[in-house]
Structure formats: C-alpha cells, structure tokens
Design an enzyme around this catalytic site. Structure first.
Site, PDB file in Angstrom:
ATOM      1  CB  ALA A   9      56.903  32.296  -2.311  1.00 22.49           C
ATOM      2  N   GLY A  36      39.550  63.161  10.434  1.00 22.15           N
ATOM      3  CA  GLY A  36      40.965  62.927  10.728  1.00 22.15           C
ATOM      4  C   GLY A  36      41.164  62.086  11.976  1.00 22.15           C
TER       5      GLY A  36
HETATM    6  C1  HXC Z   1      30.400  68.839  19.600  1.00 18.45           C
HETATM    7  C2  HXC Z   1      29.066  67.013  19.320  1.00 18.45           C
HETATM    8  C3  HXC Z   1      29.869  66.565  18.254  1.00 18.45           C
HETATM    9  C4  HXC Z   1      30.993  67.349  17.903  1.00 18.45           C
HETATM   10  C5  HXC Z   1      28.288  65.148  18.533  1.00 18.45           C
HETATM   11  N1  HXC Z   1      28.094  66.108  19.442  1.00 18.45           N
HETATM   12  N2  HXC Z   1      29.364  65.418  17.781  1.00 18.45           N
HETATM   13  N3  HXC Z   1      29.331  68.137  19.975  1.00 18.45           N
HETATM   14  N4  HXC Z   1      31.219  68.478  18.601  1.00 18.45           N
HETATM   15  N5  HXC Z   1      31.801  66.978  16.920  1.00 18.45           N
HETATM   16  C6  HXC Z   1      27.046  66.159  20.444  1.00 18.45           C
HETATM   17  C7  HXC Z   1      25.681  66.418  19.865  1.00 18.45           C
HETATM   18  O1  HXC Z   1      25.472  67.801  19.758  1.00 18.45           O
HETATM   19  C8  HXC Z   1      24.790  65.792  20.913  1.00 18.45           C
HETATM   20  O2  HXC Z   1      24.680  66.666  21.999  1.00 18.45           O
HETATM   21  C9  HXC Z   1      25.577  64.611  21.387  1.00 18.45           C
HETATM   22  O3  HXC Z   1      26.930  64.877  21.024  1.00 18.45           O
HETATM   23  C10 HXC Z   1      25.177  63.333  20.726  1.00 18.45           C
HETATM   24  O4  HXC Z   1      25.104  63.555  19.336  1.00 18.45           O
HETATM   25  P1  HXC Z   1      23.871  63.060  18.463  1.00 18.45           P
HETATM   26  O5  HXC Z   1      24.012  63.678  17.150  1.00 18.45           O
HETATM   27  O6  HXC Z   1      22.605  63.298  19.218  1.00 18.45           O
HETATM   28  O7  HXC Z   1      24.136  61.504  18.426  1.00 18.45           O
HETATM   29  P2  HXC Z   1      23.933  60.504  17.240  1.00 18.45           P
HETATM   30  O8  HXC Z   1      22.582  60.700  16.610  1.00 18.45           O
HETATM   31  O9  HXC Z   1      24.258  59.148  17.774  1.00 18.45           O
HETATM   32  O10 HXC Z   1      25.034  60.894  16.141  1.00 18.45           O
HETATM   33  C11 HXC Z   1      26.390  60.772  16.396  1.00 18.45           C
HETATM   34  C12 HXC Z   1      27.207  61.453  15.287  1.00 18.45           C
HETATM   35  C13 HXC Z   1      26.717  62.906  15.072  1.00 18.45           C
HETATM   36  C14 HXC Z   1      27.039  60.636  14.021  1.00 18.45           C
HETATM   37  C15 HXC Z   1      28.681  61.372  15.737  1.00 18.45           C
HETATM   38  O11 HXC Z   1      26.655  63.538  16.339  1.00 18.45           O
HETATM   39  C16 HXC Z   1      27.631  63.682  14.195  1.00 18.45           C
HETATM   40  O12 HXC Z   1      27.581  63.543  12.984  1.00 18.45           O
HETATM   41  N6  HXC Z   1      28.424  64.559  14.805  1.00 18.45           N
HETATM   42  C17 HXC Z   1      29.307  65.429  14.063  1.00 18.45           C
HETATM   43  C18 HXC Z   1      30.446  64.646  13.523  1.00 18.45           C
HETATM   44  C19 HXC Z   1      31.470  65.516  12.865  1.00 18.45           C
HETATM   45  O13 HXC Z   1      31.218  66.001  11.749  1.00 18.45           O
HETATM   46  N7  HXC Z   1      32.565  65.762  13.540  1.00 18.45           N
HETATM   47  C20 HXC Z   1      33.643  66.511  13.036  1.00 18.45           C
HETATM   48  C21 HXC Z   1      34.425  65.519  12.193  1.00 18.45           C
HETATM   49  S1  HXC Z   1      35.858  66.227  11.578  1.00 18.45           S
HETATM   50  P3  HXC Z   1      23.418  66.681  22.987  1.00 18.45           P
HETATM   51  O14 HXC Z   1      23.663  67.815  23.899  1.00 18.45           O
HETATM   52  O15 HXC Z   1      22.210  66.847  22.116  1.00 18.45           O
HETATM   53  O16 HXC Z   1      23.437  65.358  23.680  1.00 18.45           O
HETATM   54  C22 HXC Z   1      36.977  65.796  12.668  1.00 18.45           C
HETATM   55  C23 HXC Z   1      38.314  66.263  12.309  1.00 18.45           C
HETATM   56  C24 HXC Z   1      39.343  65.640  13.147  1.00 18.45           C
HETATM   57  O17 HXC Z   1      36.739  65.184  13.614  1.00 18.45           O
HETATM   58  C25 HXC Z   1      40.615  66.085  12.537  1.00 18.45           C
HETATM   59  C26 HXC Z   1      41.793  65.579  13.242  1.00 18.45           C
HETATM   60  C27 HXC Z   1      43.026  66.081  12.576  1.00 18.45           C
END
Ligand code: HXC
Length: 510
Positions: free
Chosen positions: A405, A170
């Site tokens: 147009a 989102g």
């Molecule tokens: C908490 C998070 C995080 C999250 C990443 N991190 N996403 N911590 N909440 N959503 C942290 C990781 O634990 C890690 O911590 C650091 O950030 C870097 O992440 P990595 O995975 O090591 O980096 P990378 O390999 O570059 O991958 C990036 C990424 C991946 C693709 C963004 O982290 C990922 O898939 N994260 C989850 C994404 C996700 O599903 N989010 C929720 C989406 S839903 P450390 O301590 O190891 O450095 C959403 C809804 C919004 O957002 C709705 C709005 C209405």
C-alpha cells in the site's frame, strides 16, 4: 411578415409545452421538474441556445403519424455555467415518457458531436422510459449511436449524467460510460432489468428503489457518484462540480479567485494525529483545513469510505484529492477503495488535474473475501492508475504506510513529484508487531523479549527518517505548514511536462 413571426412564436410555444399541461402537472406532482425547468436551473440565466426544437419523429407504425410532438421528447442545446460553455440534453418525460426514438437519439448525437468538436463538457439529464417501443430496432440503433459517442468523448470532454427519473434496460449504459453519475433520491432509478423481470427470472421480490435507487447505487454498487435530495440540489451541485473541471483535455481547469492565504499555517494540524497509534482521526479535517476556503467537493462519499476522493482548490487551482480515511476500516485498501480511487485518479490524469494524495494506510485488507473477489487485480488498478498518471503528483504521509500500500499510494517510485512526510509518519514493510512475529518466531513464547523486540523495531522503523535517508521522502514537514508546502509544490509543477511512450492504449487490469 407579422403573421410569420407570430407563427414562429406559436410553434415555439407549442414545443415548449412538451406533452401538455396535464403531463407537466403529473411531473410536478412527483416532485420532479420538467426538462426545460431543469435546463434553466443548470445554466446561467438566459444563456441556453436550443437546437432542433422542431425535430419530429418519422415513425408511422401504431398510429404514430398523427402524433408528432415538436422536439421529440428531448431538449438539446448549449449554454454556460458561470460563463463557461457546456452542451446539454434533457429528456422530456412528458413527451412519450422521454422515450428514445431514432430522431431523439440523433438530437443527442448532434450536440455530443459539437461538444467533442468544440471542446466543451456534455451534461445529460436522463428521465426516460427507454427505447421507444413503437420504433423497435431503430430506437436501439439510436442508443448505439449515443454509446459510440460516449466512448469517443471519453477523456476528451468531461461527461456528466444526471439521473432524474427512470433509466432502465440498455439505456443505463450511456450514463455508465460518462465520468460522473448523480441521482436524485426517491425519484430516479437505474437497472438493466426491472423488478418484474427479476421476479420472473430469479424469483426475487424487490422494489424499483431497492433494486436501482439512489441509495443502492451510491452505497452498494458504486454505479453513481452522488445522491441528492431533489432536482434543484442535483443541478446546483452539478454547477459546482463543473467549476472544478476543464472544458476539455487540452485546457487547464479554471483558476477561481481565492481569498485564503496560501501560506496559512494551521496550528491545529500539529495535534491532529492522536498519541495512541490505534486511535483514528478524521482525514476530512485535514482536507478541509488545507483547501482554499475549506471547500471540498466529494465524489462517492457513501461508497468505500475507507478512501476519500474529491476536488479542492489550492491558490484557486483545481486539485484532485485521494486520501485514506483512518476512521473506516483503519484506512485499509480493499477492492472497493482501489476501484473507486483508481477511476478518480484516471479522471484527473485524463483532464490534467493535479493529484494530492494523503496517506495513512495499514495495508491491503486481508481475507478470503478480498482474495476471492480479486483484490490483486483491483488493487493493481490503483497502482496502474497512479503509475501511468503524468499530472503533477504531491503526496503527504501523515501516519503509517505499510507494505504494498505504501508503494501504491503515489509513492516516489510511481513518479510522484513531491513526497512529504509528517514527523509522525512510519514507512515500513509492516507494523512492528507483525514484523517481530515473523522475524523472531522462535522467541514468541517469551513475552518480555518480544516486547523489547517490538520496541527496537519501532525505534528503528516507526518514523519517516529511514525513507527520508534514502530520498524516498523529499522532506519531513511540520503538519501545521502543510497547506503552504503543498501550495508551493503544486505552484512549482505548473510547467511540468511528462509523457508516457507512444502506445495505442494501455492494458489496465480491468
Ligand atoms: C413509448 C413510452 C415508453 C416507451 C413510457 N412511455 N415508456 N412510450 N416507449 N418505452 C409513455 C407511456 O405510454 C405514457 O404515455 C407516458 O410515456 C408515461 O408513461 P407511464 O407509464 O404513464 O408513466 P409511469 O407510470 O411513471 O411509468 C414510467 C415507466 C413505464 C416505469 C418508465 O412507462 C414503463 O415501464 N415504460 C416502459 C419501459 C420499458 O420497458 N422500456 C424499454 C426498456 S428496454 P401517455 O401517452 O399515456 O402519457 C430499453 C432498451 C434500450 O430501453 C437498449 C439500448 C441498447
């Protein structure tokens, strides 16, 4: 006392370190700058004033009470771009992946509220793993608060989103509600659901780059307005764009010093239109030849290239340009072109930026693809946008303009202020061949007769004078004098006042 001062400096230094050197190095290794480096490049040197440097999250689940980094993954504040105020937030991927917590969201909301109150643009630098997983619904609520402010700010202050890392779920909807989205090639992506979910639900195998990279969003989806090679270029171009825009909807865009004679005559324009009516020419040549110093900031260059949108300056004043591009699809209007131009026209109107329309359009693109896709409704968006716009509108017809147009492209009938035509212009319901085939269907077997009918029709209608006789064209002008004529036209319109009747809001065909 000294100790206290030193303590402040030490706390600041820790906050500036974000997620620590190891994660900063990892960020750099991906070719990305850190949140603070980005702000430094975006703003005038030394102009950044930070808010909430010491804000920390309040989450206690999952052992989070022991990990409370200062700033909570986003750097917020205000500064200047070429001396003009902007508010900025920059997500820090080195702190929990730039993920959005309750407090992270509140920091963004604070500067958005100030931007709306004080009338200055918001620039959001997005580099985030999305909702902070440990905070659950509190994080979703934080997004909701940001979304609401995006909508409140829309049409009040310009909002620009830079996507410089992941932007998923989102979370993409906050940038989607801003005025312009710029992405960085190969290091940013936007999607509602990532490749893994796509694979599970639809069985499609797709990479993150294919699904939501800069190329996808600037060429296919049109979600993004521009793609740049790296962070540095994206930030420099954002500075350039801000210079074209007013700070808010009550101010005019800045007038920049110019070194180009407004009366400049460009003889090469007298031969821009090829003798052969079917031969295209590059409308961008006309745009750069009439702009101050040839400077043109194009918006959505890679999408629906049959229409061109962007900003130029005339006598130092910002002008939004919408122009048909004969080199692509003969400059036809279609669904994509209509949507692209309509959104641009509405942005210009919302922020009092005058609109220059350059017309060479054979009509709307025919076909089932267009009709099934709703070209009627999408075409109406552009018609609607031009008709409701109250900013100064100057239109120049260079060559053909046919049918619906003709009316849509900022014609006199949609309250354009100046409608100029080059002597090469043709205003008609349709091209000569199509018209004759309908009017003289019974003679279609006789080639000579039809050829002479086509010739008659061209002699009568393939010129701007029929429309000029009716006052739909204000003046037929020499192509070489276009810059001088439109500079004078816009100058005469600087005091224009036109208002639509009161309404809560209109009901544009979305
Ligand atoms: C908490 C998070 C995080 C999250 C990443 N991190 N996403 N911590 N909440 N959503 C942290 C990781 O634990 C890690 O911590 C650091 O950030 C870097 O992440 P990595 O995975 O090591 O980096 P990378 O390999 O570059 O991958 C990036 C990424 C991946 C693709 C963004 O982290 C990922 O898939 N994260 C989850 C994404 C996700 O599903 N989010 C929720 C989406 S839903 P450390 O301590 O190891 O450095 C959403 C809804 C919004 O957002 C709705 C709005 C209405």
């Amino acid at each position: 006392m000294k100790d206290i001062l030193a303590q402040l400096e030490s706390r600041r230094e820790t906050a500036r370190q974000g997620g620590g050197q190891r994660r900063i190095d990892a960020q750099h290794a991906k070719g990305k700058l850190t949140a603070r480096e980005r702000i430094d490049l975006l703003l005038d040197e030394g102009s950044f004033e930070e808010f909430d440097m010491f804000v920390a999250h309040r989450c206690t689940d999952f052992g989070m009470a022991e990990d409370r980094p200062a700033g909570d993954g986003v750097v917020t504040g205000w500064g200047t771009i070429n001396g003009r105020q902007v508010y900025v937030f920059s997500q820090d991927f080195t702190v929990m992946g730039g993920s959005v917590s309750e407090t992270h969201g509140a920091k963004i909301c604070k500067i958005m509220d100030m931007a709306i109150q004080n009338g200055a643009p918001v620039i959001g630098i997005n580099d985030s793993g999305g909702a902070r997983i440990q905070e659950g619904v509190a994080s979703l609520a934080a997004y909701g608060e940001v979304f609401q402010r995006n909508v409140t700010a829309s049409g009040v202050v310009p909002q620009i989103s830079l996507i410089m890392g992941p932007c998923a779920g989102g979370a993409v909807y906050s940038p989607a509600m801003t005025d312009f989205i710029f992405m960085v090639k190969d290091s940013s992506y936007m999607f509602v659901t990532g490749p893994d979910v796509v694979k599970t639900v639809t069985n499609e195998v797709v990479t993150a780059e294919e699904l939501g990279g800069a190329s996808t969003h600037t060429r296919k989806s049109s979600v993004a307005d521009g793609a740049f090679e790296n962070d540095v270029e994206a930030l420099a171009e954002t500075r350039r764009l801000i210079d074209f825009l007013p700070l808010n909807n009550r101010e005019k865009a800045p007038v920049r010093p110019f070194f180009d004679d407004p009366g400049r005559i460009d003889k090469s324009l007298d031969t821009l239109i090829p003798d052969n009516p079917n031969q295209p020419y590059d409308m961008k040549e006309l745009i750069t030849k009439i702009a101050d110093e040839g400077d043109f900031f194009e918006i959505q260059a890679a999408f629906a290239a049959n229409i061109i949108t962007g900003f130029i300056r005339l006598e130092g004043q910002s002008v939004g340009v919408v122009a048909n591009q004969p080199t692509v699809l003969a400059g036809c209007l279609d669904i994509d072109a209509s949507r692209k131009a309509a959104r641009f026209v509405r942005f210009c109107d919302a922020f009092e930026i005058p609109i220059l329309t350059l017309v060479d359009v054979p009509g709307f693109l025919p076909g089932t693809g267009q009709e099934y896709g709703g070209v009627i409704k999408h075409g109406a968006k552009l018609l609607f946008a031009y008709a409701e716009a109250t900013v100064p509108k100057v239109t120049v017809l260079t060559r053909k303009t046919y049918g619906g147009a003709y009316v849509v492209m900022a014609s006199k009938h949609l309250r354009a202020d100046f409608n100029y035509a080059w002597p090469t212009a043709e205003v008609a319901v349709m091209g000569a061949k199509g018209a004759v085939e309908i009017l003289y269907r019974s003679e279609l077997g006789d080639k000579d007769k039809i050829a002479s009918r086509v010739k008659d029709y061209e002699d009568r209608f393939a010129n701007p004078f029929v429309a000029a006789e009716k006052g739909f064209i204000d003046e037929v002008i020499m192509p070489s004098s276009t810059r001088r004529r439109i500079c004078r036209a816009f100058a005469s319109l600087r005091t224009k006042k036109l208002a639509n009747p009161w309404k809560k809001h209109d009901n544009i065909p979305l």
